[in-house]
Design a protein around this motif. Structure first.
Motif, PDB file in Angstrom:
ATOM      1  N   GLY A 118      -2.040  -9.115   0.570  1.00 56.58           N
ATOM      2  CA  GLY A 118      -3.457  -8.834   0.545  1.00 56.58           C
ATOM      3  C   GLY A 118      -3.807  -7.498  -0.069  1.00 56.58           C
ATOM      4  N   PRO A 119      -5.037  -7.011   0.165  1.00 55.81           N
ATOM      5  CA  PRO A 119      -5.533  -5.790  -0.484  1.00 55.81           C
ATOM      6  C   PRO A 119      -4.704  -4.539  -0.210  1.00 55.81           C
ATOM      7  CG  PRO A 119      -7.342  -7.033   0.482  1.00 55.81           C
ATOM      8  CD  PRO A 119      -6.079  -7.684   0.954  1.00 55.81           C
ATOM      9  N   ARG A 120      -3.950  -4.494   0.899  1.00 62.13           N
ATOM     10  CA  ARG A 120      -3.190  -3.306   1.256  1.00 62.13           C
ATOM     11  C   ARG A 120      -1.882  -3.168   0.463  1.00 62.13           C
ATOM     12  NH1 ARG A 120      -3.180  -4.135   6.328  1.00 62.13           N
ATOM     13  NH2 ARG A 120      -4.909  -2.817   6.979  1.00 62.13           N
ATOM     14  N   GLY A 125       3.068  -2.031   0.632  1.00 57.77           N
ATOM     15  CA  GLY A 125       4.216  -2.805   0.186  1.00 57.77           C
ATOM     16  C   GLY A 125       3.930  -4.295   0.204  1.00 57.77           C
ATOM     17  N   SER A 126       4.831  -5.058  -0.396  1.00 58.10           N
ATOM     18  CA  SER A 126       4.682  -6.506  -0.484  1.00 58.10           C
ATOM     19  C   SER A 126       5.388  -7.202   0.675  1.00 58.10           C
ATOM     20  CB  SER A 126       5.262  -7.010  -1.805  1.00 58.10           C
ATOM     21  OG  SER A 126       6.678  -6.830  -1.806  1.00 58.10           O
ATOM     22  N   GLN A 209      -3.701  11.669  -5.598  1.00 64.16           N
ATOM     23  CA  GLN A 209      -4.082  12.540  -4.488  1.00 64.16           C
ATOM     24  C   GLN A 209      -3.682  11.905  -3.155  1.00 64.16           C
ATOM     25  OE1 GLN A 209      -8.249  13.617  -4.755  1.00 64.16           O
ATOM     26  NE2 GLN A 209      -8.176  13.741  -6.994  1.00 64.16           N
ATOM     27  N   PRO A 210      -3.396  12.721  -2.157  1.00 66.18           N
ATOM     28  CA  PRO A 210      -2.978  12.196  -0.840  1.00 66.18           C
ATOM     29  C   PRO A 210      -4.175  11.737  -0.004  1.00 66.18           C
ATOM     30  CG  PRO A 210      -2.984  14.586  -0.787  1.00 66.18           C
ATOM     31  CD  PRO A 210      -3.330  14.209  -2.207  1.00 66.18           C
ATOM     32  N   LEU A 211      -4.846  10.709  -0.486  1.00 65.96           N
ATOM     33  CA  LEU A 211      -6.010  10.175   0.218  1.00 65.96           C
ATOM     34  C   LEU A 211      -5.610   8.958   1.048  1.00 65.96           C
ATOM     35  CD1 LEU A 211      -8.646  10.359  -2.676  1.00 65.96           C
ATOM     36  CD2 LEU A 211      -8.236  12.020  -0.838  1.00 65.96           C
ATOM     37  N   PRO A 212      -6.241   8.724   2.188  1.00 66.25           N
ATOM     38  CA  PRO A 212      -5.875   7.593   3.061  1.00 66.25           C
ATOM     39  C   PRO A 212      -6.493   6.264   2.604  1.00 66.25           C
ATOM     40  CG  PRO A 212      -7.647   8.829   4.088  1.00 66.25           C
ATOM     41  CD  PRO A 212      -7.298   9.577   2.818  1.00 66.25           C
ATOM     42  N   ILE A 213      -6.357   5.962   1.315  1.00 69.96           N
ATOM     43  CA  ILE A 213      -6.903   4.718   0.771  1.00 69.96           C
ATOM     44  C   ILE A 213      -5.897   3.589   0.997  1.00 69.96           C
ATOM     45  CG2 ILE A 213      -7.623   3.526  -1.325  1.00 69.96           C
ATOM     46  CD1 ILE A 213      -8.553   6.222  -2.418  1.00 69.96           C
ATOM     47  N   THR A 214      -6.364   2.460   1.519  1.00 74.69           N
ATOM     48  CA  THR A 214      -5.489   1.297   1.717  1.00 74.69           C
ATOM     49  C   THR A 214      -6.054   0.026   1.082  1.00 74.69           C
ATOM     50  OG1 THR A 214      -6.479   0.722   3.848  1.00 74.69           O
ATOM     51  CG2 THR A 214      -4.580   2.221   3.888  1.00 74.69           C
ATOM     52  N   ALA A 215      -7.149   0.149   0.345  1.00 74.57           N
ATOM     53  CA  ALA A 215      -7.688  -0.971  -0.415  1.00 74.57           C
ATOM     54  C   ALA A 215      -8.709  -0.413  -1.392  1.00 74.57           C
ATOM     55  CB  ALA A 215      -8.331  -2.017   0.493  1.00 74.57           C
ATOM     56  N   ALA A 216      -8.717  -0.956  -2.609  1.00 75.55           N
ATOM     57  CA  ALA A 216      -9.658  -0.497  -3.624  1.00 75.55           C
ATOM     58  C   ALA A 216      -9.946  -1.650  -4.574  1.00 75.55           C
ATOM     59  CB  ALA A 216      -9.096   0.697  -4.395  1.00 75.55           C
ATOM     60  N   TYR A 294     -11.640  -6.795  -9.888  1.00 75.61           N
ATOM     61  CA  TYR A 294     -10.522  -5.856  -9.951  1.00 75.61           C
ATOM     62  C   TYR A 294     -10.073  -5.505  -8.535  1.00 75.61           C
ATOM     63  CZ  TYR A 294     -11.692  -5.210 -14.878  1.00 75.61           C
ATOM     64  OH  TYR A 294     -11.932  -5.413 -16.221  1.00 75.61           O
ATOM     65  N   ASP A 295      -8.832  -5.876  -8.189  1.00 74.58           N
ATOM     66  CA  ASP A 295      -8.257  -5.587  -6.871  1.00 74.58           C
ATOM     67  C   ASP A 295      -7.039  -4.684  -7.067  1.00 74.58           C
ATOM     68  OD1 ASP A 295      -7.816  -5.670  -4.158  1.00 74.58           O
ATOM     69  OD2 ASP A 295      -7.087  -7.737  -4.110  1.00 74.58           O
ATOM     70  N   TRP A 296      -6.477  -4.205  -5.973  1.00 70.80           N
ATOM     71  CA  TRP A 296      -5.278  -3.367  -6.004  1.00 70.80           C
ATOM     72  C   TRP A 296      -5.475  -2.179  -6.954  1.00 70.80           C
ATOM     73  CZ3 TRP A 296      -0.475  -7.163  -6.336  1.00 70.80           C
ATOM     74  CH2 TRP A 296      -0.489  -8.004  -5.214  1.00 70.80           C
TER      75      TRP A 296
END
Length: 371
Positions: A118-120, A125-126, A209-216, A294-296
Motif C-alpha cells: 500500500g501507500p506506506r 518496505g514491501s 529530509q528527515p520528515l515523518p512522511i509515510t504516504a504521498a 501519482y502514488d509512492w
C-alpha cells in the motif's frame, strides 16, 4: 510468546488442513492435472486467467505463533487478512507494508502470492522485505520450510522471499512468518493544492529530509500527505508544511482502489507504472493530468488510457521502469498483464519453473502464457 488460543480479544479460527492439501497435490501431480489455487479470490484479476481445478486454502487458517515482544507472527495462508490485522492491532502492531485487500475475503496467502503493498511501501518496505520464512507444499506433496523466524536465517539464496509475487506458480504456500511493527504514535494527513510539477519537486526535496512522511500522492490538482510518528514530530511537521486536513479514509480508499479515479465505469484500461524515484512527467500521447494518479511520491503511477500496450511499455522502459496492466479495456483481463521478460531473465524463470513444477500443475500461465 503468544499462540492463537492465548489471544483473548479475537476469535481467530484455527485449523490445519495441510495434509488434505498435500494429498490433493500428490494426486494432481500423478495425473498431471493443472490446479488453480484459490484463497479469498479478491485478487483473481491480477495476472492471467488460470485454467485448472480449483484448490481452496480457506480451511487452512489460524495464527500459529505470535510474539509481540519480538515483533514476529506466523500464520497459515488461508487466514483472512482482516483477522490477522485485528490480532496485531489488539497488541498495538501492524503489517508495515499496508497490503490491499480488494474485498472482505482477502487472505494472507493472497497478500504473499501477489506481493502488493500500500501507500506506506516506499517508507516502510514491501511485503517481501518483512517475510522471514515460509512453508510450502511441493509437487511431491511434501511440506517444506524455508527461512525461519529471525532475519539472520534468511541470508543467501532465499527461496521463501522468492515466493512473494510468484502467484502460486512454484508451489502452494501454507504458512508464512513475518516481521511486524508497532502502530505509529500519531498520524495526520494533509491536503495541499499544488500543480503537478511543483508536487514532483516537493517529493524530491522532502525525500532528502528527515520528515515523518509515510504516504504521498498527487491527484486532481492536490498533493496528499500522511505524517506518522511521535506526536511532537508529526505536529511540528504539519505546522511547517501547512495545508488543510485531508478527508478521513483517503489512504484506505487509495489502497483499496475505491477512489473515483478507479471507477469501474471508466472503460479504459488501468495501468500501474513502476518508475525510479524523481522520474518527471512521462510524455504519453493523449494522456491528460487527470488520467494519472501519482502514488509512492511519484514512483508508482496509476494510468487510465487506451494507449497501445507496446508503445506504452516502450516509453516506461526508456524511463527505467515497467508497466503492468491491472485491468484491460472494459474491465477485461489483459492477455499479457506483465512486462515481457528479457531473454536472460526468462531463461531463469523457465529453469526455476521446470525444477519446481515440471508438469506445470501449479497455476499454469498465471504470470506468462509460456509457463
Amino acid at each position: 510468546m503468544v499462540t492463537t488460543p492465548d489471544i483473548p480479544s479475537h476469535d481467530v479460527a484455527n485449523h490445519d488442513a495441510s495434509e488434505a492439501l498435500a494429498d490433493r497435490i500428490r494426486r494432481a501431480e500423478a495425473k498431471g492435472t493443472p490446479l488453480r489455487f484459490v484463497g479469498g479470490d479478491t485478487k483473481a484479476f491480477y495476472g492471467r486467467p488460470v485454467q485448472g481445478e480449483p484448490l481452496s486454502t480457506r480451511e487452512h487458517r489460524g495464527i500459529t505463533e505470535y510474539d509481540p515482544v519480538e515483533l514476529i507472527v506466523s500464520v497459515r495462508t488461508g487466514t483472512p487478512l482482516r483477522e490477522l490485522e485485528a490480532a496485531l492491532a489488539a497488541n498495538g502492531q501492524m503489517l508495515p507494508c499496508e497490503p490491499p485487500h480488494f474485498g472482505e475475503n482477502a487472505t494472507v496467502g493472497g497478500m504473499i502470492a501477489t506481493g502488493l503493498s500500500g501507500p506506506r511501501r516506499p517508507w516502510a518496505g514491501s511485503v517481501r522485505d518483512f517475510v522471514l520464512g515460509t512453508r510450502l507444499i511441493t509437487r511431491q506433496g511434501s511440506e517444506q520450510r524455508f527461512g525461519g523466524q529471525v532475519m539472520k536465517n534468511v541470508a543467501g539464496y532465499d527461496l521463501s522471499r522468492l515466493m512473494v509475487g510468484a502467484q502460486g506458480t512454484l508451489g502452494l504456500l501454507t504458512e508464512v512468518s513475518m516481521k511486524v511493527l508497532p502502530l505509529p504514535g500519531a498520524s495526520r494527513s494533509l491536503h495541499l493544492d499544488m500543480p503537478l510539477n511543483d508536487a514532483l519537486g516537493k517529493f524530491s526535496e522532502w525525500g532528502r529530509q528527515p520528515l515523518p512522511i509515510t504516504a504521498a500522492a498527487w491527484l486532481d490538482g492536490a498533493l496528499h500527505l500522511r505524517l506518522e510518528g511521535g506526536p511532537s514530530s508529526v505536529a511540528a511537521t504539519a505546522e511547517r508544511l501547512g495545508g488543510d486536513e485531508l478527508k478521513a479514509g483517503f489512504w484506505e480508499a487509495l489502497r483499496e482502489q475505491q477512489l473515483a479515479f478507479f471507477s469501474a465505469e471508466d472503460p479504459r484500461a488501468l495501468w500501474r507504472l513502476s518508475l525510479p524515484n524523481h522520474t518527471p512527467v512521462l510524455e504519453l500521447p493523449d494522456v491528460a493530468q487527470t488520467d494519472v494518479l501519482y502514488d509512492w511520491a511519484g514512483a508508482q503511477r496509476w494510468l487510465r488510457s487506451d494507449l497501445d500496450a507496446d508503445a506504452l511499455r516502450e516509453v516506461v522502459t526508456r524511463a527505467g521502469g515497467h508497466a503492468t496492466c491491472y485491468r484491460g479495456a472494459n474491465g477485461q483481463s489483459a492477455d499479457m498483464p506483465f512486462t515481457p521478460l528479457p531473454s536472460v531473465l526468462e531463461k531463469y524463470h523457465r529453469n526455476l519453473k521446470a525444477e519446481l513444477d515440471p508438469k506445470g500443475i501449479f497455476n499454469p500461465g498465471r504470470l506468462y502464457a509460456a509457463f
